[in-house]
Write a protein that holds these residues in place. Structure first.
Motif, PDB file in Angstrom:
ATOM      1  N   ALA A 161      60.357  34.426  62.603  1.00  0.00           N
ATOM      2  CA  ALA A 161      61.055  33.313  61.957  1.00  0.00           C
ATOM      3  C   ALA A 161      62.481  33.680  61.567  1.00  0.00           C
ATOM      4  O   ALA A 161      63.375  32.825  61.581  1.00  0.00           O
ATOM      5  N   VAL A 162      62.695  34.962  61.211  1.00  0.00           N
ATOM      6  CA  VAL A 162      64.051  35.391  60.857  1.00  0.00           C
ATOM      7  C   VAL A 162      64.668  36.274  61.941  1.00  0.00           C
ATOM      8  O   VAL A 162      65.713  36.889  61.728  1.00  0.00           O
ATOM      9  N   LYS A 163      63.987  36.327  63.100  1.00  0.00           N
ATOM     10  CA  LYS A 163      64.479  37.097  64.241  1.00  0.00           C
ATOM     11  C   LYS A 163      64.751  38.553  63.863  1.00  0.00           C
ATOM     12  O   LYS A 163      65.808  39.120  64.166  1.00  0.00           O
ATOM     13  N   ALA A 164      63.756  39.152  63.205  1.00  0.00           N
ATOM     14  CA  ALA A 164      63.905  40.532  62.725  1.00  0.00           C
ATOM     15  C   ALA A 164      63.129  41.529  63.573  1.00  0.00           C
ATOM     16  O   ALA A 164      62.821  42.641  63.120  1.00  0.00           O
ATOM     17  N   GLU A 165      62.823  41.172  64.819  1.00  0.00           N
ATOM     18  CA  GLU A 165      62.037  42.062  65.688  1.00  0.00           C
ATOM     19  C   GLU A 165      62.703  43.422  65.891  1.00  0.00           C
ATOM     20  O   GLU A 165      62.001  44.440  66.042  1.00  0.00           O
ATOM     21  N   ASP A 166      64.034  43.461  65.862  1.00  0.00           N
ATOM     22  CA  ASP A 166      64.751  44.702  66.152  1.00  0.00           C
ATOM     23  C   ASP A 166      64.780  45.678  64.981  1.00  0.00           C
ATOM     24  O   ASP A 166      65.333  46.783  65.107  1.00  0.00           O
ATOM     25  N   VAL A 167      64.195  45.285  63.837  1.00  0.00           N
ATOM     26  CA  VAL A 167      64.157  46.215  62.696  1.00  0.00           C
ATOM     27  C   VAL A 167      62.731  46.396  62.163  1.00  0.00           C
ATOM     28  O   VAL A 167      62.549  46.947  61.072  1.00  0.00           O
ATOM     29  N   CYS A 168      61.734  45.979  62.939  1.00  0.00           N
ATOM     30  CA  CYS A 168      60.360  46.001  62.441  1.00  0.00           C
ATOM     31  C   CYS A 168      59.415  46.798  63.339  1.00  0.00           C
ATOM     32  O   CYS A 168      59.378  46.592  64.555  1.00  0.00           O
ATOM     33  N   ILE A 169      58.650  47.685  62.711  1.00  0.00           N
ATOM     34  CA  ILE A 169      57.575  48.430  63.358  1.00  0.00           C
ATOM     35  C   ILE A 169      56.277  48.008  62.685  1.00  0.00           C
ATOM     36  O   ILE A 169      56.176  48.059  61.454  1.00  0.00           O
ATOM     37  N   LEU A 170      55.290  47.602  63.461  1.00  0.00           N
ATOM     38  CA  LEU A 170      54.027  47.139  62.902  1.00  0.00           C
ATOM     39  C   LEU A 170      53.029  48.286  62.837  1.00  0.00           C
ATOM     40  O   LEU A 170      52.776  48.961  63.834  1.00  0.00           O
ATOM     41  N   ILE A 171      52.466  48.525  61.663  1.00  0.00           N
ATOM     42  CA  ILE A 171      51.507  49.616  61.466  1.00  0.00           C
ATOM     43  C   ILE A 171      50.102  49.164  61.844  1.00  0.00           C
ATOM     44  O   ILE A 171      49.645  48.099  61.436  1.00  0.00           O
ATOM     45  N   THR A 172      49.417  50.005  62.623  1.00  0.00           N
ATOM     46  CA  THR A 172      48.011  49.777  62.944  1.00  0.00           C
ATOM     47  C   THR A 172      47.242  51.059  62.638  1.00  0.00           C
ATOM     48  O   THR A 172      47.804  52.152  62.666  1.00  0.00           O
ATOM     49  N   TYR A 173      45.932  50.913  62.364  1.00  0.00           N
ATOM     50  CA  TYR A 173      45.150  52.063  61.916  1.00  0.00           C
ATOM     51  C   TYR A 173      44.068  52.501  62.891  1.00  0.00           C
ATOM     52  O   TYR A 173      43.477  53.563  62.723  1.00  0.00           O
ATOM     53  N   ASP A 174      43.783  51.688  63.875  1.00  0.00           N
ATOM     54  CA  ASP A 174      42.768  52.063  64.867  1.00  0.00           C
ATOM     55  C   ASP A 174      43.080  51.352  66.177  1.00  0.00           C
ATOM     56  O   ASP A 174      44.026  50.540  66.266  1.00  0.00           O
ATOM     57  N   VAL A 175      42.279  51.640  67.197  1.00  0.00           N
ATOM     58  CA  VAL A 175      42.543  51.098  68.529  1.00  0.00           C
ATOM     59  C   VAL A 175      42.444  49.573  68.536  1.00  0.00           C
ATOM     60  O   VAL A 175      43.259  48.894  69.169  1.00  0.00           O
ATOM     61  N   GLN A 176      41.458  49.039  67.832  1.00  0.00           N
ATOM     62  CA  GLN A 176      41.287  47.587  67.824  1.00  0.00           C
ATOM     63  C   GLN A 176      42.497  46.891  67.207  1.00  0.00           C
ATOM     64  O   GLN A 176      42.969  45.868  67.725  1.00  0.00           O
ATOM     65  N   GLN A 177      43.005  47.419  66.099  1.00  0.00           N
ATOM     66  CA  GLN A 177      44.200  46.843  65.496  1.00  0.00           C
ATOM     67  C   GLN A 177      45.407  46.973  66.418  1.00  0.00           C
ATOM     68  O   GLN A 177      46.235  46.064  66.523  1.00  0.00           O
ATOM     69  N   ALA A 178      45.503  48.117  67.093  1.00  0.00           N
ATOM     70  CA  ALA A 178      46.623  48.337  68.009  1.00  0.00           C
ATOM     71  C   ALA A 178      46.564  47.362  69.184  1.00  0.00           C
ATOM     72  O   ALA A 178      47.591  46.796  69.589  1.00  0.00           O
ATOM     73  N   LYS A 179      45.372  47.162  69.735  1.00  0.00           N
ATOM     74  CA  LYS A 179      45.208  46.213  70.844  1.00  0.00           C
ATOM     75  C   LYS A 179      45.564  44.801  70.405  1.00  0.00           C
ATOM     76  O   LYS A 179      46.256  44.066  71.116  1.00  0.00           O
ATOM     77  N   SER A 180      45.083  44.416  69.230  1.00  0.00           N
ATOM     78  CA  SER A 180      45.360  43.087  68.710  1.00  0.00           C
ATOM     79  C   SER A 180      46.856  42.878  68.507  1.00  0.00           C
ATOM     80  O   SER A 180      47.417  41.857  68.918  1.00  0.00           O
ATOM     81  N   THR A 198      41.742  62.897  71.122  1.00  0.00           N
ATOM     82  CA  THR A 198      40.740  61.856  71.377  1.00  0.00           C
ATOM     83  C   THR A 198      41.292  60.489  71.013  1.00  0.00           C
ATOM     84  O   THR A 198      41.154  59.524  71.783  1.00  0.00           O
ATOM     85  N   GLU A 199      41.898  60.383  69.836  1.00  0.00           N
ATOM     86  CA  GLU A 199      42.469  59.099  69.428  1.00  0.00           C
ATOM     87  C   GLU A 199      43.595  58.666  70.367  1.00  0.00           C
ATOM     88  O   GLU A 199      43.695  57.483  70.712  1.00  0.00           O
ATOM     89  N   PHE A 200      44.407  59.621  70.786  1.00  0.00           N
ATOM     90  CA  PHE A 200      45.490  59.276  71.709  1.00  0.00           C
ATOM     91  C   PHE A 200      44.932  58.808  73.054  1.00  0.00           C
ATOM     92  O   PHE A 200      45.393  57.810  73.617  1.00  0.00           O
ATOM     93  N   ASN A 201      43.929  59.496  73.559  1.00  0.00           N
ATOM     94  CA  ASN A 201      43.322  59.093  74.834  1.00  0.00           C
ATOM     95  C   ASN A 201      42.690  57.709  74.732  1.00  0.00           C
ATOM     96  O   ASN A 201      42.722  56.924  75.695  1.00  0.00           O
ATOM     97  N   ASN A 202      42.112  57.388  73.573  1.00  0.00           N
ATOM     98  CA  ASN A 202      41.534  56.054  73.376  1.00  0.00           C
ATOM     99  C   ASN A 202      42.609  54.974  73.425  1.00  0.00           C
ATOM    100  O   ASN A 202      42.373  53.869  73.939  1.00  0.00           O
ATOM    101  N   LEU A 203      43.783  55.290  72.896  1.00  0.00           N
ATOM    102  CA  LEU A 203      44.900  54.344  72.964  1.00  0.00           C
ATOM    103  C   LEU A 203      45.352  54.143  74.411  1.00  0.00           C
ATOM    104  O   LEU A 203      45.643  53.018  74.838  1.00  0.00           O
ATOM    105  N   LEU A 204      45.405  55.223  75.160  1.00  0.00           N
ATOM    106  CA  LEU A 204      45.778  55.119  76.577  1.00  0.00           C
ATOM    107  C   LEU A 204      44.750  54.301  77.346  1.00  0.00           C
ATOM    108  O   LEU A 204      45.111  53.471  78.194  1.00  0.00           O
ATOM    109  N   ASP A 205      43.471  54.498  77.037  1.00  0.00           N
ATOM    110  CA  ASP A 205      42.401  53.751  77.704  1.00  0.00           C
ATOM    111  C   ASP A 205      42.467  52.254  77.370  1.00  0.00           C
ATOM    112  O   ASP A 205      41.956  51.425  78.128  1.00  0.00           O
ATOM    113  N   ALA A 206      43.077  51.933  76.244  1.00  0.00           N
ATOM    114  CA  ALA A 206      43.197  50.527  75.831  1.00  0.00           C
ATOM    115  C   ALA A 206      44.350  49.829  76.547  1.00  0.00           C
ATOM    116  O   ALA A 206      44.600  48.641  76.324  1.00  0.00           O
TER     117      ALA A 206
END
Length: 281
Positions: A161-180, A198-206
């Motif tokens: 809404a304020v076109k702030a994509e270039d200053v925002c990083i979205l935090i996620t805590y697991d693979v499901q949140q990251a995929k979403s 293991t967690e990194f490989n799961n992210l790659l698999d997603a």
């Protein structure tokens, strides 16, 4: 045939106009970029007398002194207004009481923020949109922790809404949140949990592109091989020193931060931003 061609042209037109450009942060936050900010300020600033956490004035105060990015927490009021607040309740960090989800923004406006020492300040619980607007205007990067009272989609819509994509990083805590988050906003940089291989490989698999990843490697030091593996993909490594590691560094005159940086840590998520900044610079 003419109708078919017209339909194809229209589809092509709207497809092109709905394709979003990647956030600039996707290109900037690369392990190979030596000009990265190396400090992530936990809750926008903690432990500062008369400057409360999750407060716009605190971000402004810290930002006047050091180069950093700022982690903030976004919650939603009873009337669906997005504000900065870490806890479910406002009791600890303000002069008010009650759960954020049970209070309207109008009622929150009557309370003041307090610092970590219980000092009442003149500052108010900030609107997320006001923080976004200031950060966009001043090119200040936020990492955004989406609290349980609000959905990822609502927060992403507020960013857009304020076109702030270039200053925002979205935090996620697991693979499901990251995929979403990736499915909702493939143009944004994501902080993803990669505390081990293991967690990194799961992210790659997603099938989340590595270009969209900033790796939060946890609040304990990981094996150096993890940092090396992430760096081989040009992924930035963030270590959470908030808590035990910050205290450990404090007892060693802050020399630990430089040692950890040499091991492969790119960014320190810390409650001691000034100490980290001075140590590694």
């Amino acid at each position: 045939m003419k109708h078919f061609l017209l339909a194809c042209i229209l589809i092509s037109f709207f497809s092109c106009n709905t394709t979003r450009k990647d956030s600039k942060l996707i290109e900037v936050f690369k392990a190979s970029n030596t000009q990265l900010p190396h400090v992530s300020v936990h809750r926008g600033g903690k432990g500062l007398a008369f400057y409360p956490e999750n407060c716009l004035e605190t971000i402004q105060y810290v930002n006047d002194s050091i180069s950093a990015i700022y982690e903030i927490d976004v919650a939603q009021t009873k009337d669906s207004v997005l504000v900065l607040m870490h806890d479910n309740a406002i009791d600890r960090t303000s002069t008010g009481t009650g759960l954020v989800k049970n209070l309207t923004y109008e009622s929150l406006k009557s309370f003041n923020l307090v610092d970590d020492y219980g000092n009442k300040t003149a500052y108010k619980i900030p609107l997320f949109k006001d923080v976004l607007s200031w950060c966009k205007a001043n090119n200040v990067v936020l990492t955004i922790d989406v609290k349980g009272s609000v959905s990822q989609e609502v927060v992403i819509n507020a960013i857009r809404a304020v076109k702030a994509e270039d200053v925002c990083i979205l935090i996620t805590y697991d693979v499901q949140q990251a995929k979403s988050a990736y499915n909702l906003a493939p143009d944004l940089l994501l902080s993803v949990s990669a505390r081990n291989e293991t967690e990194f490989n799961n992210l790659l698999d997603a099938n989340i592109p590595t270009k969209n990843m900033l790796a939060f490697t946890g609040t304990r030091l990981s094996n150096v091989t993890l940092y090396e593996k992430l760096h081989s993909q040009n992924i930035v490594c963030m270590l959470g020193t908030l808590g035990n590691l910050d205290q450990q560094a404090k007892t060693k005159n802050d020399t630990s931060y430089k040692i950890w940086q040499d091991l492969g840590v790119d960014i320190f998520a810390t409650d001691r931003p000034f100490a980290v900044y001075n140590s590694i610079n």
